[in-house]
Design a protein around this motif. Structure first.
Motif, PDB file in Angstrom:
ATOM      1  N   UNK A   1      -6.181   5.543  -7.218  1.00 47.10           N
ATOM      2  CA  UNK A   1      -6.753   6.098  -5.994  1.00 47.10           C
ATOM      3  C   UNK A   1      -5.735   6.111  -4.859  1.00 47.10           C
ATOM      4  N   UNK A   2      -4.889   5.075  -4.814  1.00 44.15           N
ATOM      5  CA  UNK A   2      -3.837   5.060  -3.780  1.00 44.15           C
ATOM      6  C   UNK A   2      -2.859   6.217  -3.991  1.00 44.15           C
TER       7      UNK A   2
ATOM      8  N   UNK B   1       4.313  -3.740 -10.260  1.00 42.29           N
ATOM      9  CA  UNK B   1       3.544  -3.579  -9.026  1.00 42.29           C
ATOM     10  C   UNK B   1       3.207  -4.943  -8.427  1.00 42.29           C
ATOM     11  N   UNK B   2       3.400  -5.045  -7.120  1.00 44.06           N
ATOM     12  CA  UNK B   2       3.095  -6.288  -6.416  1.00 44.06           C
ATOM     13  C   UNK B   2       1.622  -6.387  -6.069  1.00 44.06           C
ATOM     14  N   UNK B   3       1.315  -6.595  -4.817  1.00 50.31           N
ATOM     15  CA  UNK B   3      -0.063  -6.800  -4.374  1.00 50.31           C
ATOM     16  C   UNK B   3      -0.482  -5.614  -3.518  1.00 50.31           C
ATOM     17  N   UNK B   4      -1.220  -4.708  -4.147  1.00 55.84           N
ATOM     18  CA  UNK B   4      -1.627  -3.475  -3.473  1.00 55.84           C
ATOM     19  C   UNK B   4      -2.910  -3.722  -2.698  1.00 55.84           C
ATOM     20  N   UNK B   5      -2.842  -3.625  -1.390  1.00 56.06           N
ATOM     21  CA  UNK B   5      -4.066  -3.721  -0.579  1.00 56.06           C
ATOM     22  C   UNK B   5      -4.051  -2.609   0.457  1.00 56.06           C
TER      23      UNK B   5
ATOM     24  N   UNK C   1       1.936  -1.356   0.271  1.00 52.07           N
ATOM     25  CA  UNK C   1       0.965  -0.559   1.039  1.00 52.07           C
ATOM     26  C   UNK C   1       0.571   0.683   0.246  1.00 52.07           C
ATOM     27  N   UNK C   2      -0.545   1.252   0.602  1.00 56.85           N
ATOM     28  CA  UNK C   2      -1.006   2.447  -0.115  1.00 56.85           C
ATOM     29  C   UNK C   2      -0.011   3.598   0.010  1.00 56.85           C
ATOM     30  N   UNK C   3       0.539   3.782   1.212  1.00 61.87           N
ATOM     31  CA  UNK C   3       1.441   4.943   1.319  1.00 61.87           C
ATOM     32  C   UNK C   3       2.755   4.703   0.589  1.00 61.87           C
ATOM     33  N   UNK C   4       3.242   3.450   0.597  1.00 59.73           N
ATOM     34  CA  UNK C   4       4.458   3.174  -0.168  1.00 59.73           C
ATOM     35  C   UNK C   4       4.211   3.316  -1.673  1.00 59.73           C
ATOM     36  N   UNK C   5       3.020   2.932  -2.105  1.00 52.35           N
ATOM     37  CA  UNK C   5       2.648   3.081  -3.519  1.00 52.35           C
ATOM     38  C   UNK C   5       2.688   4.549  -3.930  1.00 52.35           C
ATOM     39  N   UNK C   6       2.046   5.386  -3.147  1.00 54.81           N
ATOM     40  CA  UNK C   6       2.016   6.817  -3.471  1.00 54.81           C
ATOM     41  C   UNK C   6       3.428   7.405  -3.463  1.00 54.81           C
ATOM     42  N   UNK C   7       4.207   7.012  -2.471  1.00 59.46           N
ATOM     43  CA  UNK C   7       5.586   7.499  -2.369  1.00 59.46           C
ATOM     44  C   UNK C   7       6.430   7.037  -3.563  1.00 59.46           C
TER      45      UNK C   7
ATOM     46  N   UNK D   1       6.422  -3.101  -0.791  1.00 63.73           N
ATOM     47  CA  UNK D   1       6.908  -2.525   0.465  1.00 63.73           C
ATOM     48  C   UNK D   1       8.170  -3.283   0.901  1.00 63.73           C
ATOM     49  N   UNK D   2       8.754  -2.856   1.996  1.00 56.48           N
ATOM     50  CA  UNK D   2      10.012  -3.472   2.461  1.00 56.48           C
ATOM     51  C   UNK D   2       9.716  -4.720   3.297  1.00 56.48           C
TER      52      UNK D   2
END
Lengths: 247, 247
Positions: free
Chosen positions: B16-17, B172-176, B193-199, B218-219
């Protein structure tokens, strides 16, 4: 070692080489899914490693395990290695940890790293080539059998880290009786003589270690697997060398 | 990319992300074992990844796969991860190779390397600590779910080496959503983050690679996973950092 040593896959090629060399040195509990074809003078349990109840029972009073059982065919189909080599190995580890087993030697395979050869053969099979795999490298399986062996190594990593059981993965080369494979450079490079095989697994029962991955080959001139780690950690002192045999 | 992108486990959190971020950028074929609860405006296949026939059919016309499906529970029982995560992933790889798929992103997990934390926590979760995992290390799973993810990575290694398909494992780390986990240092260190995941998954579809293992976080200032390899190979350019959020 006062406790018994459980040898799974006892009737296979590696199991017979071990028993021929150090059969008198331990109180063995042999296990195989087929009954023995000859009297082996040791306790023998007929059980499949996928039978959790039987494996738990076979682990009673056991202090160390040499786990050889599994489908040994490099071209074994996925369903078989999934069931026998992956699920079966997990069953043996789980029972071992629950029974308080201290040492666990896992029969891994050269096939877990076979794709390292792809760009380098046939040079790496030759004496002049200095390329060595030393057990610190990531797996690169050459087939699904190799995938299953690499997975067995990871199961060992988990059971060691989580429960403290000592685990050594032995990536066994080419075990042949009497002499190295003829006309097969790769087999000569990874030859493991019967007496070196028995001695190596003897060391897995005697040495102290945490989690290790070593190569199980004789001291061949042609080698592309390092045996330094086996020497250092296990005290492995191989007597044979495929170069001593005429091809 | 002209072909379709198959997204397995499309209804899960990661799926979904991804769709929220890059849903308009590809011609998706979504796949999940449960029908969608809302209209997703994309082709949707209801199938279980352990159903070989259905998966082969779902692979028709597909040029890239993002394989997320599997039991996502860190404490999932062995039988479930064996079937869904190991056997299921093998089914998806086999179908992908046979269909001529070019790129395959595999959702691996931080749990594949969790036991590296055992001797180092809680220090490694903190900004001052310079310990980094970078994807070249051997797996050290923290649970049987982690074993199954490490096995998926090895399956990818095999399918890449044997058939040439490009494979990237994303641990994958901790997606929230919205903000990093609160009061949980480890989760902040591996926040995605969701946007970093999608990217990041967008980059797995755009970049050229052979076989790679990268961390999906994320960074974050706190990080103990390096994101250098993801930057170099995939062109990953994360926008978020858990340090920017009040705890």
């Amino acid at each position: 070692m006062d406790d018994q040593v459980l040898l799974t896959g006892a009737s296979g090629r590696v199991g017979r080489a071990i028993l021929a060399g150090i059969g008198d040195d331990y109180e063995w509990r042999l296990l195989d899914r087929e009954p023995p074809v000859e009297d082996l003078d040791h306790e023998f349990v007929v059980a499949d490693i996928t039978d959790e109840t039987a494996i738990r029972e076979a682990m009673t009073g056991v202090g160390a395990v040499i786990h050889l059982a599994g489908d040994p065919r490099p071209d074994a189909p996925w369903d078989s290695v999934l069931t026998n080599n992956i699920d079966g190995t997990r069953t043996v580890f789980e029972a071992a940890v629950d029974a308080g087993v201290e040492k666990f030697a896992f029969a891994s395979s050269n096939h877990a790293v076979k794709h390292y050869e792809t760009e380098r053969r046939p040079d790496l099979y030759r004496v002049s080539d200095e390329f060595r795999l030393d057990g610190t490298e990531q797996p690169r399986p050459g087939n699904l059998y190799g995938v299953s062996k690499a997975t067995g190594e990871i199961l060992g990593r988990y059971y060691h880290d989580e429960y403290g059981i000592s685990v050594v993965n032995v990536r066994i080369g080419n075990l042949t009786k009497g002499h190295p494979p003829r006309g097969y450079e790769r087999g000569q490079a990874m030859w493991l003589s019967h007496r070196d095989c028995a001695h190596l697994f003897d060391r897995t029962l005697q040495a102290e270690y945490d989690y290790e991955t070593v190569y199980g080959i004789s001291d061949n001139d042609r080698k592309y697997y390092s045996i330094e780690r086996a020497r250092e950690v296990l005290g492995y002192d191989p007597q044979d060398n495929s170069a001593e045999y005429e091809d």
